[in-house]
Design an enzyme around this catalytic site. Structure first.
Site, mmCIF file in Angstrom:
data_model
loop_
_atom_site.group_PDB
_atom_site.id
_atom_site.type_symbol
_atom_site.label_atom_id
_atom_site.label_comp_id
_atom_site.label_asym_id
_atom_site.label_seq_id
_atom_site.Cartn_x
_atom_site.Cartn_y
_atom_site.Cartn_z
ATOM 1 N N PHE A 1 47.714 8.739 83.412
ATOM 2 C CA PHE A 1 48.557 8.567 82.231
ATOM 3 C C PHE A 1 49.753 7.705 82.598
ATOM 4 C CE2 PHE A 1 46.710 11.474 79.146
ATOM 5 C CZ PHE A 1 45.760 12.071 79.953
ATOM 6 N N GLY B 1 55.393 5.313 78.388
ATOM 7 C CA GLY B 1 56.812 4.927 78.506
ATOM 8 C C GLY B 1 57.030 4.152 79.798
ATOM 9 N N TYR C 1 56.643 4.913 82.758
ATOM 10 C CA TYR C 1 55.705 5.177 83.854
ATOM 11 C C TYR C 1 54.662 4.071 83.993
ATOM 12 C CZ TYR C 1 57.417 9.810 85.106
ATOM 13 O OH TYR C 1 58.185 10.853 85.568
ATOM 14 N N ASP D 1 48.207 11.802 88.994
ATOM 15 C CA ASP D 1 49.520 11.316 88.543
ATOM 16 C C ASP D 1 49.654 9.835 88.859
ATOM 17 O OD1 ASP D 1 50.467 13.656 87.502
ATOM 18 O OD2 ASP D 1 52.120 13.901 88.924
ATOM 19 N N HIS E 1 49.752 22.006 96.573
ATOM 20 C CA HIS E 1 51.023 21.311 96.364
ATOM 21 C C HIS E 1 51.780 21.207 97.695
ATOM 22 C CE1 HIS E 1 54.882 20.236 94.672
ATOM 23 N NE2 HIS E 1 54.335 20.155 93.469
ATOM 24 N N PRO E 2 52.353 20.015 97.983
ATOM 25 C CA PRO E 2 53.013 19.854 99.285
ATOM 26 C C PRO E 2 54.315 20.642 99.406
ATOM 27 C CG PRO E 2 53.396 17.920 97.902
ATOM 28 C CD PRO E 2 52.405 18.787 97.168
ATOM 29 N N TYR F 1 55.109 23.880 98.551
ATOM 30 C CA TYR F 1 55.199 25.356 98.584
ATOM 31 C C TYR F 1 54.241 26.041 99.546
ATOM 32 C CZ TYR F 1 57.511 24.065 94.271
ATOM 33 O OH TYR F 1 58.343 23.478 93.370
ATOM 34 N N GLU G 1 50.619 22.444 84.597
ATOM 35 C CA GLU G 1 50.474 22.861 85.998
ATOM 36 C C GLU G 1 50.481 24.394 86.112
ATOM 37 O OE1 GLU G 1 52.248 20.597 89.544
ATOM 38 O OE2 GLU G 1 53.673 22.229 89.241
HETATM 39 C C1 UD2 Z 1 55.000 17.576 88.689
HETATM 40 C C2 UD2 Z 1 53.524 17.513 88.892
HETATM 41 C C3 UD2 Z 1 52.920 16.883 87.648
HETATM 42 C C4 UD2 Z 1 53.237 17.746 86.437
HETATM 43 C C5 UD2 Z 1 54.762 17.921 86.329
HETATM 44 C C6 UD2 Z 1 55.175 19.013 85.364
HETATM 45 C C7 UD2 Z 1 52.643 17.205 91.157
HETATM 46 C C8 UD2 Z 1 52.911 16.552 92.461
HETATM 47 N N1 UD2 Z 1 53.324 16.746 90.116
HETATM 48 O O1 UD2 Z 1 55.313 16.170 88.718
HETATM 49 O O2 UD2 Z 1 51.542 16.738 87.770
HETATM 50 O O3 UD2 Z 1 52.567 18.985 86.543
HETATM 51 O O4 UD2 Z 1 55.349 18.324 87.551
HETATM 52 O O5 UD2 Z 1 54.674 18.892 84.154
HETATM 53 O O6 UD2 Z 1 51.825 18.077 91.078
HETATM 54 N N2 UD2 Z 1 54.091 10.799 82.541
HETATM 55 C C9 UD2 Z 1 54.148 9.597 81.832
HETATM 56 N N3 UD2 Z 1 55.322 9.277 81.201
HETATM 57 C C10 UD2 Z 1 56.425 10.073 81.243
HETATM 58 C C11 UD2 Z 1 56.342 11.283 81.953
HETATM 59 C C12 UD2 Z 1 55.167 11.617 82.602
HETATM 60 O O7 UD2 Z 1 53.182 8.851 81.773
HETATM 61 O O8 UD2 Z 1 57.440 9.703 80.642
HETATM 62 C C13 UD2 Z 1 52.810 11.166 83.212
HETATM 63 C C14 UD2 Z 1 52.582 10.328 84.468
HETATM 64 O O9 UD2 Z 1 51.198 10.156 84.649
HETATM 65 C C15 UD2 Z 1 53.144 11.207 85.553
HETATM 66 C C16 UD2 Z 1 52.755 12.596 85.046
HETATM 67 O O10 UD2 Z 1 52.844 12.530 83.635
HETATM 68 O O11 UD2 Z 1 52.577 10.890 86.800
HETATM 69 C C17 UD2 Z 1 53.604 13.750 85.582
HETATM 70 O O12 UD2 Z 1 54.959 13.621 85.221
HETATM 71 P P1 UD2 Z 1 56.120 13.532 86.304
HETATM 72 O O13 UD2 Z 1 55.706 12.602 87.351
HETATM 73 O O14 UD2 Z 1 57.387 13.244 85.619
HETATM 74 O O15 UD2 Z 1 56.181 14.974 86.868
HETATM 75 P P2 UD2 Z 1 56.581 15.396 88.359
HETATM 76 O O16 UD2 Z 1 56.645 14.256 89.293
HETATM 77 O O17 UD2 Z 1 57.755 16.291 88.303
#
Ligand code: UD2
Length: 330
Positions: free
Chosen positions: A98, A101, A103, A187, A209-210, A212, A279
């Site tokens: 995904f 925006g 990303y 991701d 998950h790395p 915990y 998650e």
């Molecule tokens: C953690 C998790 C993620 C998700 C999130 C909580 C891991 C390492 N990461 O990542 O999978 O569970 O927490 O919900 O397990 N995205 C978009 N546009 C946005 C926001 C998100 O495309 O504006 C998509 C994108 O593919 C991104 C994913 O959603 O890789 C996860 O979002 P994140 O990267 O902001 O979440 P993160 O890093 O805290």
């Protein structure tokens, strides 16, 4: 010798046909009860590889769960053997990613590094879900590998983007209707640094998950409110799995995505959102439905974390990012 009359011949033919139908019917029922698993049909004809041992191997990490699923670490598998087993089966792997925006900026490096490390030499179909289809970068892909861009609406809440992934994965798998063998959901804000290949294949595949894996289970960031469908009690849970990488056979991932989506929606109707959206639901699902293969944190590290001694190879890692700058909301 007596010659059979026309009536006798017809009766014999009819009897034989019924017998044949009976055999076919019972075979079909039998194969319904005992579905053929392709894992059992991997053939190692003419393969040359290092002799395996049950005495020499990694001793610094646990390589099997208490329910006897392998935990995959560097040094626990033979890539030459595994690729040799899967290549004749001409398997295909779908990937969902995904990029909504800001990303979208991570997509190019994700795709480029996937070409270098992810199932190299196998059929791979990447499904990109984005609100900016025209901004999807063109990345050269090897034969047998392709990309499909799927339009999704923009969102004003990052939680919504994260949460809707299960719904879109469920729908995609229904549309694929068994045209692919395996699927991984990853991701986008991550890059591949090392091999991710056939060793990761399984029915239901979870990634540890790395952040915990040294913690006790009561400290895992599971959803802790009993009213939520994602709830896990302090004495429950095996590992803390990533929402940023999971996969398996299409049917297994479909069931998980559907269940997580339904539970997420039921929570939403009650005015709840689980601590870590999908998650949290995934972690509850994998507590009840044990993964058949568990990938070590080599399969989703985080760039900001220093490498631990047990991590001999980082295969896939989340880039360090400024959440306030890239997310649509805080
Ligand atoms: C953690 C998790 C993620 C998700 C999130 C909580 C891991 C390492 N990461 O990542 O999978 O569970 O927490 O919900 O397990 N995205 C978009 N546009 C946005 C926001 C998100 O495309 O504006 C998509 C994108 O593919 C991104 C994913 O959603 O890789 C996860 O979002 P994140 O990267 O902001 O979440 P993160 O890093 O805290």
């Amino acid at each position: 010798m007596r010659v059979m009359s026309g009536k006798t011949v017809t009766a014999t033919l009819l009897l034989l046909s019924f017998l044949l139908l009976g055999v076919l019917y019972s075979y079909q029922n039998y194969s319904d009860v005992l579905p053929l698993s392709e894992e059992f049909h991997l053939e190692a004809k003419h393969l040359r590889y290092q002799q395996p041992s049950i005495l020499i191997g990694r001793t610094d990490v646990v390589t099997v769960t208490p329910w006897l699923a392998p935990v995959v670490w560097e040094g626990t598998f033979d890539p030459v053997l595994l690729d040799g087993l899967y290549r004749p089966r001409n398997i295909s792997v779908a990937v969902t990613v995904f990029a909504v925006g800001k990303y979208i900026r991570f997509l190019e490096a994700f795709l480029q590094t996937a070409e270098q490390h992810f199932f190299v030499g196998f059929n791979v179909h990447v499904y990109i879900f984005t609100d900016q289809p025209n901004e999807v970068p063109r990345v050269h892909m090897a034969p047998g590998r392709q990309v499909t861009v799927c339009s999704v609406p923009s969102s004003r809440r990052w939680q919504e983007i994260s949460a809707r992934r299960m719904e879109l994965i469920q729908t995609l798998i229904e549309e694929l209707s068994n045209h692919m063998d395996y699927i991984f959901c990853l991701d986008v804000d991550s890059r591949f640094h090392g091999r991710w290949g056939t060793e990761s294949l399984g029915g239901l595949v979870g990634v540890i998950h790395p952040g915990y894996y040294r913690n006790r289970r009561n400290k895992f960031p599971y959803e802790r409110r009993p009213e939520s469908r994602a709830y896990l009690a302090p004495e429950e849970g095996d590992f803390y799995y990533c929402g940023g990488a999971f996969g398996g056979r299409l049917q297994e991932v479909h069931l998980m995505a559907k269940t997580c989506r339904q539970d997420f929606e039921a929570d939403a109707r009650g005015g709840m959102e689980a601590a870590w959206q999908e998650e949290s639901h995934l972690n509850r699902y994998m507590w009840i439905h044990k993964p058949t293969k568990v990938l070590s944190p080599e399969y989703l590290w985080q760039d900001f974390k220093s490498r631990e001694p047990e991590i001999r190879l980082i295969r896939f890692s989340g880039v360090t990012k400024n959440y306030a700058e890239i997310r649509p909301n805080t």
